[in-house]
Design an enzyme around this catalytic site. Structure first.
Site, PDB file in Angstrom:
ATOM      1  N   ASP A 182     -41.032  28.966   5.354  1.00 31.24           N
ATOM      2  CA  ASP A 182     -40.030  29.429   6.308  1.00 31.24           C
ATOM      3  C   ASP A 182     -40.805  30.198   7.365  1.00 31.24           C
ATOM      4  O   ASP A 182     -41.239  31.328   7.128  1.00 31.24           O
ATOM      5  CB  ASP A 182     -39.005  30.328   5.619  1.00 31.24           C
ATOM      6  CG  ASP A 182     -37.834  30.695   6.530  1.00 31.24           C
ATOM      7  OD1 ASP A 182     -38.085  30.885   7.737  1.00 31.24           O
ATOM      8  OD2 ASP A 182     -36.694  30.803   6.049  1.00 31.24           O
ATOM      9  N   HIS A 183     -41.005  29.589   8.527  1.00 32.13           N
ATOM     10  CA  HIS A 183     -41.969  30.151   9.471  1.00 32.13           C
ATOM     11  C   HIS A 183     -41.560  31.530   9.989  1.00 32.13           C
ATOM     12  O   HIS A 183     -42.403  32.279  10.477  1.00 32.13           O
ATOM     13  CB  HIS A 183     -42.210  29.179  10.640  1.00 32.13           C
ATOM     14  CG  HIS A 183     -41.094  29.114  11.634  1.00 32.13           C
ATOM     15  ND1 HIS A 183     -40.061  28.209  11.538  1.00 32.13           N
ATOM     16  CD2 HIS A 183     -40.853  29.837  12.759  1.00 32.13           C
ATOM     17  CE1 HIS A 183     -39.236  28.375  12.543  1.00 32.13           C
ATOM     18  NE2 HIS A 183     -39.682  29.361  13.310  1.00 32.13           N
ATOM     19  N   HIS A 245     -33.774  31.097   7.556  1.00 39.76           N
ATOM     20  CA  HIS A 245     -34.355  32.167   8.368  1.00 39.76           C
ATOM     21  C   HIS A 245     -33.587  33.481   8.280  1.00 39.76           C
ATOM     22  O   HIS A 245     -34.161  34.540   8.000  1.00 39.76           O
ATOM     23  CB  HIS A 245     -34.399  31.744   9.840  1.00 39.76           C
ATOM     24  CG  HIS A 245     -35.219  30.529  10.120  1.00 39.76           C
ATOM     25  ND1 HIS A 245     -36.345  30.211   9.399  1.00 39.76           N
ATOM     26  CD2 HIS A 245     -35.093  29.567  11.059  1.00 39.76           C
ATOM     27  CE1 HIS A 245     -36.865  29.098   9.881  1.00 39.76           C
ATOM     28  NE2 HIS A 245     -36.114  28.690  10.884  1.00 39.76           N
TER      29      HIS A 245
END
Length: 476
Positions: A182-183, A245
């Protein structure tokens, strides 16, 4: 969170190597890691996908074109040696034999020192429907030995498919080998939430329901779906952003202090937050779709897919009971922001009268140029005791010249090679979040239309109460 160490030899296999993510983030990320001397001394990169981009030289030319587009001041002294290590091998879920041969040949060419193993990094940037069969293929071909498996979100499209994906993963690798990326968690500013909270007694002592009135996690985007219509049709805003996110950021904001800053300790505390979240009340969820979405390429002309989501959630712990968390995100909105707003309770004494301009707020901007502001009330200059709202600004991007911040994908790729799972999502977190959102997605509230460039449907404006959303300005 991990000490710098010398990395062992690696073969990196990037599935979806001709796709948008690889062009914009993965190959530029590898370039910047090479530029900073953070890649292993001995490594090879094998791109893979269903269709050949041509010869290896033609593939390298495509990669170079992407680097020229997304890397400022491209240095041939860095790009040249990196491109030499890149090749391409066609594979799909039915046939990975040639890929397995290519990986083994690359490992042999790396010539590891005696007693040293070559590690494999298998990066799956593929559509949700292709994830399970690709993982099964990797297991059949023996490619998961000595491997770390990186999976891009979404992790399934509902609770059932998520659990099926998890079962497929665990058929071929251990959880210790899985890196669900999950960047958002790779962003310096998101990690700074932990530092601001736990390294400062000023905030940690007040980080609870006695002092905090509400929390907003607001991630609007100006961009439309921009050619990703078919992806959005299968995913939607909620699956794309909310239970990934936004909930991961919520976990950082709401967790209890971990005993140590280790992967297990931090993820244990984050999982406890999700376990303590109350079931989501559908009446406190607002979904929307921007005008013109149905005309986008790849979109059903009668689509009911949401491009906007706003919701209220509660965490039933002693620290947070009764404190609402408001989450909002969407496409084609008025601004692109990533903002966490902590609203503090107003002191009970009314000696200064009612503050019409609102309570104290701590505002964290989760951008590359991270900023934090604290909004206070102070005396207005003059002969009378009049109160004014003032803002204390902190530039979190100001740093020592020797500091070298990493872009999110750079940080996360490096962490995979180091075997550090701290900033990656664990299977129990994923399962719990699907348990929470699946009932909403199975029977969603109505979709409200909203104009491009606005702050979303009017029905969402009052969700946080009379004060509304911090970011909302004049009705756009």
């Amino acid at each position: 969170m991990s000490e710098e160490t010398t990395l062992p030899p690696h073969v990196l296999v990037l599935f979806g190597a001709t796709g948008d993510l690889a062009r914009r983030k993965l190959f530029p990320g590898l370039y910047h890691l090479a530029e900073a001397g953070r890649l292993p001394e001995s490594f090879a990169v094998i791109g893979s996908g269903r269709h050949s981009p041509g010869t290896d030289d033609e593939f390298r030319a495509k990669v170079r074109k992407g680097l020229e587009e997304f890397v400022d001041d491209l240095d041939d002294a860095v790009a040249g040696p990196l491109l030499e290590r890149i090749s391409f091998q066609v594979s799909d879920s039915d046939d990975g034999k040639d890929l397995a041969k290519a990986v083994k040949a690359a490992e042999k060419d790396l010539e590891p020192q005696e007693g040293q193993e070559v590690h494999r990094l298998l990066y799956l940037s593929v559509p949700p429907g292709a994830m399970r069969p690709m993982i099964s293929m990797l297991g059949r071909e023996g490619l998961t030995e000595r491997a770390r498996l990186v999976c891009e979100k979404p992790f399934g499209t509902d609770l059932e498919s998520s659990r099926a994906l998890d079962a497929t993963i665990k058929d071929v690798v251990d959880e210790a080998q899985v890196f669900r990326i999950d960047h958002f968690l790779g962003k310096e500013a998101v990690q700074n939430i932990l530092a601001v909270r736990f390294a400062n007694g000023l905030f940690e002592s007040a980080w609870n329901r006695d002092h905090i009135e509400s929390v907003q996690i607001d991630v609007p985007e100006e961009l439309t779906v921009e050619g990703r219509g078919s992806f959005y049709e299968s995913t939607g805003c909620f699956r794309d952003m909310v239970n990934t996110h936004l909930c991961q950021v919520l976990g950082f904001v709401a967790m209890e202090p971990p005993v140590h800053l280790t992967a297990d300790a931090l993820r244990n505390e984050k999982a406890k937050v999700f376990e303590a979240m109350k079931p989501i009340d559908p009446s406190r969820v607002v979904l929307g779709q921007y005008e013109g979405y149905r005309e986008e390429e790849g979109v059903d002309p009668r689509s009911s897919v949401e491009t906007f989501a706003a919701l209220e959630v509660f965490i039933e712990t002693q620290r947070w009971q009764g404190v609402p968390f408001y989450l909002r995100t969407g496409k084609a909105l008025a601004e692109t922001r990533r903002t966490v707003t902590i609203t503090f309770r107003t002191p009970p004494m009314g000696m200064f009268g009612h503050h019409a301009d609102g309570p104290n707020e701590l505002v964290l901007e989760l951008t590359d140029d991270a900023r934090m502001s604290l909004e206070l009330h102070t005396k207005r200059p003059g002969p009378v005791m009049d109160i004014a709202r003032t803002t204390m600004e902190l530039d979190l991007a100001t740093k020592d010249p020797a500091d070298e911040p990493l872009e999110a994908y750079e940080r996360l790729l490096l962490d995979v090679m180091r075997g550090d799972q701290t900033l990656f999502t664990r299977s129990d977190e994923v399962d719990r979040l699907w348990c929470l959102v699946d009932p909403v997605l199975s029977d969603p509230p109505p979709i409200h239309r909203y104009a491009k460039g606005s702050w979303g449907p009017r029905e969402a404006r009052g969700l946080p109460g009379q004060r509304g959303w911090r970011l909302d300005g004049v009705d756009a």
